[in-house]
Design a protein around this motif. Structure first.
Motif, PDB file in Angstrom:
ATOM      1  N   ASN A  51      30.361  32.327  40.993  1.00  9.94           N
ATOM      2  CA  ASN A  51      29.407  33.215  40.336  1.00  9.94           C
ATOM      3  C   ASN A  51      30.052  34.577  40.143  1.00  9.94           C
ATOM      4  O   ASN A  51      30.687  35.098  41.051  1.00  9.94           O
ATOM      5  CB  ASN A  51      28.125  33.329  41.155  1.00  9.94           C
ATOM      6  N   MET A  52      29.877  35.131  38.942  1.00  5.94           N
ATOM      7  CA  MET A  52      30.476  36.421  38.596  1.00  5.94           C
ATOM      8  C   MET A  52      29.359  37.417  38.285  1.00  5.94           C
ATOM      9  O   MET A  52      28.446  37.106  37.517  1.00  5.94           O
ATOM     10  CB  MET A  52      31.393  36.252  37.382  1.00  5.94           C
ATOM     11  N   GLY A  77      25.903  38.182  35.756  1.00  9.70           N
ATOM     12  CA  GLY A  77      25.880  39.617  35.511  1.00  9.70           C
ATOM     13  C   GLY A  77      25.266  39.963  34.159  1.00  9.70           C
ATOM     14  O   GLY A  77      24.650  39.133  33.488  1.00  9.70           O
ATOM     15  N   THR A  78      25.489  41.217  33.759  1.00  8.57           N
ATOM     16  CA  THR A  78      24.906  41.713  32.508  1.00  8.57           C
ATOM     17  C   THR A  78      25.957  42.033  31.453  1.00  8.57           C
ATOM     18  O   THR A  78      25.612  42.469  30.358  1.00  8.57           O
ATOM     19  CB  THR A  78      24.061  42.983  32.782  1.00  8.57           C
ATOM     20  N   VAL A  79      27.240  41.845  31.793  1.00 15.22           N
ATOM     21  CA  VAL A  79      28.335  42.070  30.844  1.00 15.22           C
ATOM     22  C   VAL A  79      29.304  40.887  30.937  1.00 15.22           C
ATOM     23  O   VAL A  79      29.246  40.091  31.871  1.00 15.22           O
ATOM     24  CB  VAL A  79      29.079  43.399  31.118  1.00 15.22           C
ATOM     25  N   ASP A  80      30.225  40.779  29.980  1.00 15.39           N
ATOM     26  CA  ASP A  80      31.217  39.709  29.979  1.00 15.39           C
ATOM     27  C   ASP A  80      32.121  39.800  31.212  1.00 15.39           C
ATOM     28  O   ASP A  80      32.434  40.898  31.687  1.00 15.39           O
ATOM     29  CB  ASP A  80      32.107  39.795  28.742  1.00 15.39           C
ATOM     30  N   HIS A  81      32.544  38.611  31.694  1.00 11.75           N
ATOM     31  CA  HIS A  81      33.501  38.520  32.787  1.00 11.75           C
ATOM     32  C   HIS A  81      34.452  37.360  32.503  1.00 11.75           C
ATOM     33  O   HIS A  81      34.147  36.473  31.702  1.00 11.75           O
ATOM     34  CB  HIS A  81      32.809  38.256  34.135  1.00 11.75           C
ATOM     35  N   ASP A  82      35.602  37.359  33.168  1.00 11.41           N
ATOM     36  CA  ASP A  82      36.516  36.225  33.130  1.00 11.41           C
ATOM     37  C   ASP A  82      37.160  36.095  34.500  1.00 11.41           C
ATOM     38  O   ASP A  82      36.859  36.864  35.420  1.00 11.41           O
ATOM     39  CB  ASP A  82      37.566  36.362  32.016  1.00 11.41           C
ATOM     40  N   MET A  83      38.027  35.100  34.637  1.00  9.08           N
ATOM     41  CA  MET A  83      38.777  34.938  35.885  1.00  9.08           C
ATOM     42  C   MET A  83      40.258  34.787  35.537  1.00  9.08           C
ATOM     43  O   MET A  83      40.623  33.944  34.729  1.00  9.08           O
ATOM     44  CB  MET A  83      38.333  33.714  36.680  1.00  9.08           C
ATOM     45  N   HIS A  84      41.067  35.634  36.139  1.00 10.73           N
ATOM     46  CA  HIS A  84      42.520  35.568  35.989  1.00 10.73           C
ATOM     47  C   HIS A  84      43.088  35.108  37.318  1.00 10.73           C
ATOM     48  O   HIS A  84      42.689  35.602  38.378  1.00 10.73           O
ATOM     49  CB  HIS A  84      43.089  36.943  35.625  1.00 10.73           C
ATOM     50  N   ILE A  85      44.023  34.149  37.281  1.00 10.78           N
ATOM     51  CA  ILE A  85      44.710  33.695  38.493  1.00 10.78           C
ATOM     52  C   ILE A  85      46.184  34.008  38.319  1.00 10.78           C
ATOM     53  O   ILE A  85      46.820  33.569  37.355  1.00 10.78           O
ATOM     54  CB  ILE A  85      44.516  32.183  38.728  1.00 10.78           C
ATOM     55  N   GLU A  86      46.714  34.780  39.246  1.00  9.73           N
ATOM     56  CA  GLU A  86      48.119  35.194  39.166  1.00  9.73           C
ATOM     57  C   GLU A  86      49.003  34.115  39.777  1.00  9.73           C
ATOM     58  O   GLU A  86      49.338  34.154  40.961  1.00  9.73           O
ATOM     59  CB  GLU A  86      48.313  36.546  39.863  1.00  9.73           C
ATOM     60  N   ILE A  87      49.368  33.141  38.942  1.00 12.43           N
ATOM     61  CA  ILE A  87      50.272  32.066  39.339  1.00 12.43           C
ATOM     62  C   ILE A  87      51.670  32.502  38.916  1.00 12.43           C
ATOM     63  O   ILE A  87      51.914  32.712  37.725  1.00 12.43           O
ATOM     64  CB  ILE A  87      49.890  30.738  38.653  1.00 12.43           C
ATOM     65  N   PRO A  88      52.613  32.672  39.861  1.00 14.95           N
ATOM     66  CA  PRO A  88      53.960  33.138  39.503  1.00 14.95           C
ATOM     67  C   PRO A  88      54.586  32.283  38.396  1.00 14.95           C
ATOM     68  O   PRO A  88      54.627  31.062  38.480  1.00 14.95           O
ATOM     69  CB  PRO A  88      54.745  33.007  40.814  1.00 14.95           C
ATOM     70  N   GLY A  89      55.015  32.951  37.345  1.00 13.57           N
ATOM     71  CA  GLY A  89      55.633  32.275  36.221  1.00 13.57           C
ATOM     72  C   GLY A  89      54.667  31.607  35.272  1.00 13.57           C
ATOM     73  O   GLY A  89      55.069  31.121  34.212  1.00 13.57           O
ATOM     74  N   ASN A  90      53.373  31.548  35.615  1.00  8.62           N
ATOM     75  CA  ASN A  90      52.393  30.876  34.769  1.00  8.62           C
ATOM     76  C   ASN A  90      50.982  31.422  35.001  1.00  8.62           C
ATOM     77  O   ASN A  90      50.068  30.670  35.347  1.00  8.62           O
ATOM     78  CB  ASN A  90      52.436  29.365  35.034  1.00  8.62           C
ATOM     79  N   PRO A  91      50.781  32.745  34.843  1.00  2.00           N
ATOM     80  CA  PRO A  91      49.434  33.287  35.067  1.00  2.00           C
ATOM     81  C   PRO A  91      48.437  32.663  34.093  1.00  2.00           C
ATOM     82  O   PRO A  91      48.792  32.347  32.957  1.00  2.00           O
ATOM     83  CB  PRO A  91      49.601  34.782  34.820  1.00  2.00           C
ATOM     84  N   GLN A  92      47.208  32.466  34.567  1.00  2.00           N
ATOM     85  CA  GLN A  92      46.169  31.823  33.765  1.00  2.00           C
ATOM     86  C   GLN A  92      44.922  32.698  33.732  1.00  2.00           C
ATOM     87  O   GLN A  92      44.528  33.257  34.758  1.00  2.00           O
ATOM     88  CB  GLN A  92      45.801  30.468  34.373  1.00  2.00           C
ATOM     89  N   THR A  93      44.300  32.791  32.557  1.00  2.00           N
ATOM     90  CA  THR A  93      43.061  33.551  32.405  1.00  2.00           C
ATOM     91  C   THR A  93      42.043  32.705  31.659  1.00  2.00           C
ATOM     92  O   THR A  93      42.364  32.115  30.620  1.00  2.00           O
ATOM     93  CB  THR A  93      43.298  34.868  31.633  1.00  2.00           C
ATOM     94  N   SER A  94      40.846  32.661  32.188  1.00  2.00           N
ATOM     95  CA  SER A  94      39.771  31.914  31.529  1.00  2.00           C
ATOM     96  C   SER A  94      39.318  32.646  30.271  1.00  2.00           C
ATOM     97  O   SER A  94      39.684  33.798  30.031  1.00  2.00           O
ATOM     98  CB  SER A  94      38.576  31.772  32.477  1.00  2.00           C
ATOM     99  N   GLU A  95      38.477  31.981  29.519  1.00  2.00           N
ATOM    100  CA  GLU A  95      37.820  32.642  28.396  1.00  2.00           C
ATOM    101  C   GLU A  95      36.810  33.652  28.945  1.00  2.00           C
ATOM    102  O   GLU A  95      36.429  33.578  30.114  1.00  2.00           O
ATOM    103  CB  GLU A  95      37.102  31.615  27.524  1.00  2.00           C
TER     104      GLU A  95
END
Length: 137
Positions: A51-52, A77-95
């Motif tokens: 939950n964000m 929440g009341t504004v946009d959110h995403d999730m970023h995962i700092e994977i070394p060499g391959n960081p990933q961010t959700s929509e």
């Protein structure tokens, strides 16, 4: 006496119908009661619900096994959110997930370890919207 019998019969039928309706609704219900690690609310089975809100992830520490990890991101929440995962060499961010919406986010992590997570929306990480993903083998 006959009027009384018909009244009882009608009440009996109504009570039986109400009981059947309640049973049917209970069978269709089925919430996710296992700490957010199930497929409730339209999420895929085995997804980890996160939950964000402003400005945090709940849970802030997430545990998962190596391999493919699927998150059910729910924006309470009341504004946009995403999730970023700092994977070394391959960081990933959700929509970006809008207020009141949810999204599925899948990553593959084959190395056990602790990975930082945060929201990439300007100012959110600085406001405390960050956490840890603990991946075990």
């Amino acid at each position: 006496m006959k009027v009384w019998s018909r009244g009882i019969a009608r009440v009996t039928v109504l009570v039986a119908a109400a009981a059947l309706l309640m049973l049917a609704l209970a069978a269709c219900g089925g919430g996710d009661d296992n700490g957010g690690n199930g497929g409730g609310d339209g999420a895929p089975a085995g997804a980890i619900t996160v939950n964000m809100t402003e400005f945090k992830f709940e849970p802030a520490t997430i545990e998962a096994q190596t391999g493919e990890i699927t998150f059910n991101l729910v924006n309470d929440g009341t504004v946009d959110h995403d999730m970023h995962i700092e994977i070394p060499g391959n960081p990933q961010t959700s929509e970006l997930v809008g207020p009141g919406e949810s999204a599925t986010f899948t990553v593959t992590i084959n190395e056990p370890g602790e990975y930082e997570i945060w929201c990439t929306v300007a100012g959110h990480r600085e406001s405390g919207m960050e956490g840890t993903l603990k991946v075990t083998g």
